[in-house]
Design a protein around this motif. Sequence first.
Motif, PDB file in Angstrom:
ATOM      1  N   UNK A 123      38.364  37.005  40.961  1.00  0.00           N
ATOM      2  CA  UNK A 123      38.079  37.397  42.342  1.00  0.00           C
ATOM      3  C   UNK A 123      36.826  38.266  42.413  1.00  0.00           C
ATOM      4  N   UNK A 124      36.703  39.205  41.462  1.00  0.00           N
ATOM      5  CA  UNK A 124      35.531  40.081  41.487  1.00  0.00           C
ATOM      6  C   UNK A 124      34.248  39.306  41.198  1.00  0.00           C
ATOM      7  N   UNK A 161      47.074  40.598  30.907  1.00  0.00           N
ATOM      8  CA  UNK A 161      45.897  39.726  30.802  1.00  0.00           C
ATOM      9  C   UNK A 161      45.785  38.824  32.022  1.00  0.00           C
ATOM     10  N   UNK A 162      46.946  38.391  32.526  1.00  0.00           N
ATOM     11  CA  UNK A 162      46.912  37.547  33.721  1.00  0.00           C
ATOM     12  C   UNK A 162      46.306  38.305  34.889  1.00  0.00           C
ATOM     13  N   UNK A 163      46.744  39.576  35.022  1.00  0.00           N
ATOM     14  CA  UNK A 163      46.160  40.379  36.090  1.00  0.00           C
ATOM     15  C   UNK A 163      44.664  40.543  35.869  1.00  0.00           C
ATOM     16  N   UNK A 164      44.273  40.755  34.619  1.00  0.00           N
ATOM     17  CA  UNK A 164      42.850  40.930  34.323  1.00  0.00           C
ATOM     18  C   UNK A 164      42.073  39.681  34.715  1.00  0.00           C
ATOM     19  N   UNK A 165      42.637  38.514  34.380  1.00  0.00           N
ATOM     20  CA  UNK A 165      41.965  37.254  34.714  1.00  0.00           C
ATOM     21  C   UNK A 165      41.856  37.097  36.231  1.00  0.00           C
ATOM     22  N   UNK A 219      33.220  37.792  44.284  1.00  0.00           N
ATOM     23  CA  UNK A 219      32.622  38.786  45.182  1.00  0.00           C
ATOM     24  C   UNK A 219      31.173  39.061  44.773  1.00  0.00           C
ATOM     25  N   UNK A 220      30.968  39.236  43.457  1.00  0.00           N
ATOM     26  CA  UNK A 220      29.613  39.509  42.973  1.00  0.00           C
ATOM     27  C   UNK A 220      28.675  38.372  43.352  1.00  0.00           C
ATOM     28  N   UNK A 221      29.169  37.129  43.197  1.00  0.00           N
ATOM     29  CA  UNK A 221      28.338  35.982  43.535  1.00  0.00           C
ATOM     30  C   UNK A 221      28.002  35.978  45.022  1.00  0.00           C
ATOM     31  N   UNK A 222      29.004  36.267  45.856  1.00  0.00           N
ATOM     32  CA  UNK A 222      28.759  36.279  47.298  1.00  0.00           C
ATOM     33  C   UNK A 222      27.682  37.303  47.636  1.00  0.00           C
ATOM     34  N   UNK A 223      27.829  38.520  47.065  1.00  0.00           N
ATOM     35  CA  UNK A 223      26.855  39.573  47.379  1.00  0.00           C
ATOM     36  C   UNK A 223      25.450  39.136  46.965  1.00  0.00           C
ATOM     37  N   UNK A 224      25.343  38.653  45.713  1.00  0.00           N
ATOM     38  CA  UNK A 224      24.021  38.293  45.206  1.00  0.00           C
ATOM     39  C   UNK A 224      23.406  37.155  45.995  1.00  0.00           C
ATOM     40  N   UNK A 225      24.234  36.147  46.317  1.00  0.00           N
ATOM     41  CA  UNK A 225      23.715  34.985  47.029  1.00  0.00           C
ATOM     42  C   UNK A 225      23.318  35.371  48.459  1.00  0.00           C
ATOM     43  N   UNK A 226      24.123  36.216  49.081  1.00  0.00           N
ATOM     44  CA  UNK A 226      23.793  36.639  50.448  1.00  0.00           C
ATOM     45  C   UNK A 226      22.453  37.368  50.456  1.00  0.00           C
ATOM     46  N   UNK A 227      22.317  38.294  49.486  1.00  0.00           N
ATOM     47  CA  UNK A 227      21.091  39.066  49.414  1.00  0.00           C
ATOM     48  C   UNK A 227      19.886  38.145  49.234  1.00  0.00           C
ATOM     49  N   UNK A 264      30.146  40.246  32.181  1.00  0.00           N
ATOM     50  CA  UNK A 264      28.709  40.285  31.933  1.00  0.00           C
ATOM     51  C   UNK A 264      27.968  39.403  32.925  1.00  0.00           C
ATOM     52  N   UNK A 265      28.504  38.193  33.133  1.00  0.00           N
ATOM     53  CA  UNK A 265      27.868  37.256  34.059  1.00  0.00           C
ATOM     54  C   UNK A 265      27.796  37.831  35.473  1.00  0.00           C
ATOM     55  N   UNK A 266      28.890  38.482  35.903  1.00  0.00           N
ATOM     56  CA  UNK A 266      28.892  39.040  37.257  1.00  0.00           C
ATOM     57  C   UNK A 266      27.854  40.136  37.392  1.00  0.00           C
TER      58      UNK A 266
END
Lengths: 114, 538
Positions: B448-449, B439-443, B452-460, B296-298
Amino acid sequence: MELILALGIGVLTGSGVWLLLRPRTFQVIIGLSLLSYAVNLFIFSTGGLRTGAAPVLEKGMAGDLALHADPVPQALVLTAIVIGFATTALFLVLLLAARGLTGTDHVDGKEQER
Amino acid sequence: MDHLTIAPIVIPLLAGTLMLLIGERRRPLKAAFGMTSALLQLASALLLLLLADGAIGGTDEAAVRVYRLGDWPSLFGIVLVLDRLSALILVLTAVLGLAALTFSLAHWQRAGAHFHPLFQFQLMGLNGAFLTGDLFNLFVFFEVMLAASYGLALHGSGIARVRAGLHYVAINLVASLLFLIGVSMIYGLAGTLNMADLAGRIAGLRTEDRALVEVGAAILGIAFLIKAGMWPLGFWLPTTYAAAGTASAAIISILSKVGIYAVLRLWLLMFGESAGDSAGFGGAWLMIGGLLTIAFGSLAVLATQNMARLAGASVLVSSGTLLAAIGTGQVAVTGGALFYLTSSVLAIAAFFLVIELIERGREVGADVLAVTREAFGDDEDADEEEEMGLAIPGTMAVLGMGFISCALLLAGLPPLSGFLAKFAMLAPLLGSGDGVSATTWALLAALILSGLATVIAMTRTGIDVFWASPAAQVPRVQVSEVVPIVLLLALCLALTIQAGPVMRYMEATAQSLHAPRDYVRSVVPAPRAPERAEKGRP
């Protein structure tokens, strides 16, 4: 007595939750108050219901929870009442400020579009 | 030296009370009091950190310090308990308090009445919540902290704040009621409110009582998770944080970590390995809730247009990450999570401060501030600013560097501490040998995702603010506003450089959290009171 208390808590909680979910700020604050009454009664009841027991200690007898009422929930409920009272008062002020600033008593600060 | 443990509560209490006696007109005096108090708190918190780590006063017993209020024997009275976790968060709170207060000196303290006392009481509530070893006392400190935070969230007034504040207060009042229900259920069944004593009693409960205690703990957990902003309990969080004034938002942003702290402390105490059949109760829920919160946060980070809301959404991501990491229940992951907590608290606070300075140039929200300042009648404001308005050159360059650092920290990219924190959480998850579970894979994917979302939003946002809008005038920024940002970011840098010793501390903390024998033994006196009846004896 257990039944009456349980019913009382249940009715208060039920009405409190219903009011809390209503769209007007006044209904919300009344809902919060009812809920806090229910919670206070609930805390009180966790000490066990007993009539005619000594409040804390009986003279000349060893302290035993089987003989006297549990004082801790009573102390807890006092604290909870005081804090609940203060925060509800604060909410009331906020409610009035919101009414003054937004001109409506809807919780979202604007009337729903129909 | 014994009384040092209570210093982080007493100092802001005294400072706040004294400030109430000083009139609203004498603001410089209040500010001086506030700064002194914040510095003293930082000093005492640092001392306590060294004590908790056994670096000074070094005996083995130094790890957990118990302060008995009123010198009542341990299970009768309320105790304050200082261990590594408390000490760590105390230092974080003090640093954040100092930074936010320094920042507020330039403008925010003038945006409304009683900023300084509220700020001190906020710190007092926070410090108390981190120190107390008693469930009900935790409730009381929560309320102190919340009451002050209501004031701070509304500081500066305005429609947006009042509207967000109304929701914030209503939700937290409900959370407090849930807290009370949980506490009283636990007391009714286990017969104690002392956290350490409680830990020892869980295993010995009858089966039918055990289920009820678990219900009580779950209700209590909901109260904490509302504070932490776990999905679906955290919708209020971005709005409130975005609406709150900057200096307030920076200190309030640690409130979400109070929820995390409470979960970490109580969950591991009550449902650790020694809890018998209840061991690990609710871990899966923390994990799932954490993952959903990250998701949700992402999405919120990607969807938001407004920088303050972006910061609020980052708080959600960081809460979710912490909850999921705690939910794994592995010692090494908890250690990494603590490192992440430290790094993300500093980064988010810095981000809130940077945003305010950037937005000032864009004149969003600046008008609100101007209106409220007018309302409180600060005519002398203009000349005062001329004098102390030591406008620094290359403002945009400094702000840009701050923004980039925050972006790197929040997204968890190298070379700053955000990356190390994520690495410290992920490495033990993968390195635990054969079966890497779903669950470990999910975490892993979520961490990582979300980065990625943070990078995209911050770059924009960064492109939008720094490159695409040259017309915006350069904001007037004072030195006292840049110093706290630089301080917070420098601390993150220090965390990166000194990652070895810091990580060692975090691992020791995680170890003692997962095996709370020392904690329990220091609080509960050696021949443990076997029965509840013992408490009633005169």
